[in-house]
Design an enzyme around this catalytic site. Structure first.
Site, PDB file in Angstrom:
ATOM      1  N   LYS A 113       2.077  76.546  34.213  1.00 18.99           N
ATOM      2  CA  LYS A 113       1.635  75.187  34.540  1.00 18.99           C
ATOM      3  C   LYS A 113       1.292  75.049  36.018  1.00 18.99           C
ATOM      4  CE  LYS A 113       4.033  72.699  30.848  1.00 18.99           C
ATOM      5  NZ  LYS A 113       5.118  71.759  30.558  1.00 18.99           N
ATOM      6  N   LYS A 195       0.046  79.494  21.700  1.00 23.78           N
ATOM      7  CA  LYS A 195       0.724  78.525  20.831  1.00 23.78           C
ATOM      8  C   LYS A 195      -0.093  77.235  20.695  1.00 23.78           C
ATOM      9  CE  LYS A 195       3.260  76.021  24.283  1.00 23.78           C
ATOM     10  NZ  LYS A 195       4.373  75.379  24.853  1.00 23.78           N
ATOM     11  N   LYS A 198      -0.582  70.421  22.634  1.00 22.91           N
ATOM     12  CA  LYS A 198      -1.311  69.156  22.766  1.00 22.91           C
ATOM     13  C   LYS A 198      -2.149  69.133  24.036  1.00 22.91           C
ATOM     14  CE  LYS A 198       3.415  67.852  23.341  1.00 22.91           C
ATOM     15  NZ  LYS A 198       4.541  67.449  22.546  1.00 22.91           N
TER      16      LYS A 198
HETATM   17  P1  TYM Z   1       7.816  69.505  23.684  1.00 16.52           P
HETATM   18  O1  TYM Z   1       7.685  68.025  23.750  1.00 16.52           O
HETATM   19  O2  TYM Z   1       6.759  70.337  24.307  1.00 16.52           O
HETATM   20  O3  TYM Z   1       7.949  69.975  22.185  1.00 16.52           O
HETATM   21  C1  TYM Z   1       8.892  69.412  21.287  1.00 16.52           C
HETATM   22  C2  TYM Z   1       9.438  70.521  20.393  1.00 16.52           C
HETATM   23  O4  TYM Z   1       8.376  71.147  19.679  1.00 16.52           O
HETATM   24  C3  TYM Z   1       8.448  72.567  19.853  1.00 16.52           C
HETATM   25  N1  TYM Z   1       7.091  73.120  19.850  1.00 16.52           N
HETATM   26  C4  TYM Z   1       6.636  74.044  18.991  1.00 16.52           C
HETATM   27  N2  TYM Z   1       7.237  74.677  17.972  1.00 16.52           N
HETATM   28  C5  TYM Z   1       6.489  75.568  17.276  1.00 16.52           C
HETATM   29  N3  TYM Z   1       5.188  75.845  17.550  1.00 16.52           N
HETATM   30  C6  TYM Z   1       4.553  75.232  18.570  1.00 16.52           C
HETATM   31  N4  TYM Z   1       3.285  75.498  18.827  1.00 16.52           N
HETATM   32  C7  TYM Z   1       5.288  74.288  19.353  1.00 16.52           C
HETATM   33  N5  TYM Z   1       4.979  73.504  20.410  1.00 16.52           N
HETATM   34  C8  TYM Z   1       6.088  72.795  20.709  1.00 16.52           C
HETATM   35  C9  TYM Z   1       9.138  72.753  21.186  1.00 16.52           C
HETATM   36  O5  TYM Z   1       9.735  74.031  21.291  1.00 16.52           O
HETATM   37  C10 TYM Z   1      10.145  71.631  21.184  1.00 16.52           C
HETATM   38  O6  TYM Z   1      11.310  72.026  20.498  1.00 16.52           O
HETATM   39  N6  TYM Z   1      11.078  70.656  27.260  1.00 16.52           N
HETATM   40  C11 TYM Z   1      10.986  70.211  25.897  1.00 16.52           C
HETATM   41  C12 TYM Z   1      11.693  68.887  25.623  1.00 16.52           C
HETATM   42  C13 TYM Z   1      13.124  68.829  26.050  1.00 16.52           C
HETATM   43  C14 TYM Z   1      14.230  69.415  25.398  1.00 16.52           C
HETATM   44  C15 TYM Z   1      15.381  69.041  26.166  1.00 16.52           C
HETATM   45  C16 TYM Z   1      14.377  70.191  24.256  1.00 16.52           C
HETATM   46  C17 TYM Z   1      13.602  68.161  27.146  1.00 16.52           C
HETATM   47  N7  TYM Z   1      14.953  68.287  27.208  1.00 16.52           N
HETATM   48  C18 TYM Z   1      16.642  69.454  25.811  1.00 16.52           C
HETATM   49  C19 TYM Z   1      15.658  70.605  23.911  1.00 16.52           C
HETATM   50  C20 TYM Z   1      16.768  70.235  24.673  1.00 16.52           C
HETATM   51  C21 TYM Z   1       9.518  70.017  25.557  1.00 16.52           C
HETATM   52  O7  TYM Z   1       8.705  69.836  26.422  1.00 16.52           O
HETATM   53  O8  TYM Z   1       9.254  69.947  24.241  1.00 16.52           O
END
Ligand code: TYM
Length: 331
Positions: A113, A195, A198
């Protein structure tokens, strides 16, 4: 019997795609019955990159609606917005002083990023994983259901937890990542080597949970396929078809092998046509519920207010205890 505590989060980026659903949200919903779950809309993480305040507010509500529509039951789980519980940011500061600079520079998501933003990368983006660690450790969560892209952040959380454990053995719970084997990394429809995301440049990369049926059909029709013609599952040699098979299998709860057998002797055309209907039908009930929740913002507000109160009631004494444990505050 004491239930295991679960914590996970999702960014309020508006678009929740089938990767988020298959990799994370579905497991969130499944874990609710036997676990004590906290699910968080992580708005503080969202502002590590520039946001328009009005949009952000709307996206928080829409992401809440989508999360509920995907099966999160506020009677069973605590659903709340991160910034409504100020202890997340407070704990993140303490953990910033526990983690090492060198450890953060090794985070691959930061490297990716920050190349985009260069000198204009916020310090918040650099310490993003520390806020994640704070989210998890604040509640003493034992299990964290996430997709594969969060694996490294969870490893760092465990490292921070173990470092703190020396001084605070009664406070620290070292969490485990819960990453399903199948569907933990749903790949982009237009690029099976990266992957599904969005923030991808083209909307043909992902299927959003609220995409209209015809748009879903079009996206799957346009999805890239490999150079072969047969429907086989081989992630290395045929990553595009393997990804489509994973989506098919996840949304139908049928084993990949069974689907491969079903399409023996058939081509990509038949397979994609059926997959489109699988996705359209799989998302239909979720889409109906999204519309219902979105049409009742007062109900969403109520759910989030109650969620913040319940989460705060756990967070406050835990925060007070760690401050005391670290020797902070008035003697
Ligand atoms: P975020 O908002 O990017 O994504 C939410 C969840 O979706 C999963 N994910 C995917 N799984 C499979 N294939 C994909 N292409 C894919 N893209 C996203 C992510 O792994 C996630 O589980 N940093 C985290 C949010 C967060 C968090 C936390 C998670 C903040 N604090 C504490 C767990 C514990 C995030 O940006 O997720």
């Amino acid at each position: 019997m004491i239930k295991k505590r679960v914590f996970s989060g999702i960014q309020p980026s508006g678009t929740v795609h089938i990767g988020n659903y298959i990799g994370a949200l579905r497991n969130w919903a499944l874990m609710q019955k036997d676990h004590d779950c906290l699910y968080c809309i992580v708005d503080l993480h969202a502002i590590t990159v520039p946001q328009d305040p009005k949009d952000l507010r709307e996206r928080i509500l829409f992401t809440t609606a989508t999360t509920l529509a995907a099966g999160i039951d506020p009677q069973q789980s605590i659903l709340f917005v991160q910034s409504d519980v100020p202890e997340h940011a407070e704990l993140a500061w303490l953990l910033n002083c526990v983690v090492y600079y060198g450890e953060l520079t090794r985070m691959t998501q930061f490297k990716d990023k920050s190349t985009v933003r260069g000198e204009g990368t916020s310090a918040g983006l650099f310490t993003y994983p520390v806020l994640m660690a704070a989210d998890i450790l604040l509640y003493g969560a034992q299990a964290v259901p996430v997709g594969d892209d969060q694996r490294q952040h969870l490893e760092l959380t465990r490292l921070i937890a173990r470092r703190l454990e020396k001084d605070l053995p009664d406070w620290v719970v070292v969490p485990n990542a819960f990453i399903e084997k199948k569907g933990a990394r749903v790949m982009g429809l237009d690029d099976p080597m990266a992957k599904m995301s969005k923030s991808a440049p083209s909307e043909y990369n992902y299927i959003s949970l609220d995409d209209a049926p015809d748009l879903i059909r079009k996206k799957i029709r346009k999805a890239v396929t490999d150079s072969g013609t047969t429907i086989e599952f081989d992630e290395e040699k045929r990553p595009a078809v393997a990804n489509l098979l994973t989506i098919y299998s996840s949304l139908t709860d049928r084993p990949v092998e069974e689907i491969v057998q079903q399409y023996a002797g058939k081509g990509y055309g038949d397979f994609k046509k059926d997959l489109a209907e699988v996705v359209v039908e799989g998302l239909a009930p979720i889409q109906k519920r999204i519309r219902e929740f979105v049409s009742d913002p007062a109900q969403l507000q109520r759910i989030l207010t109650e969620g913040a109160e319940k989460a705060g009631a756990i967070a406050r004494p835990r925060m007070a205890a760690i401050k005391k444990g670290l020797g902070l505050g008035r003697p």
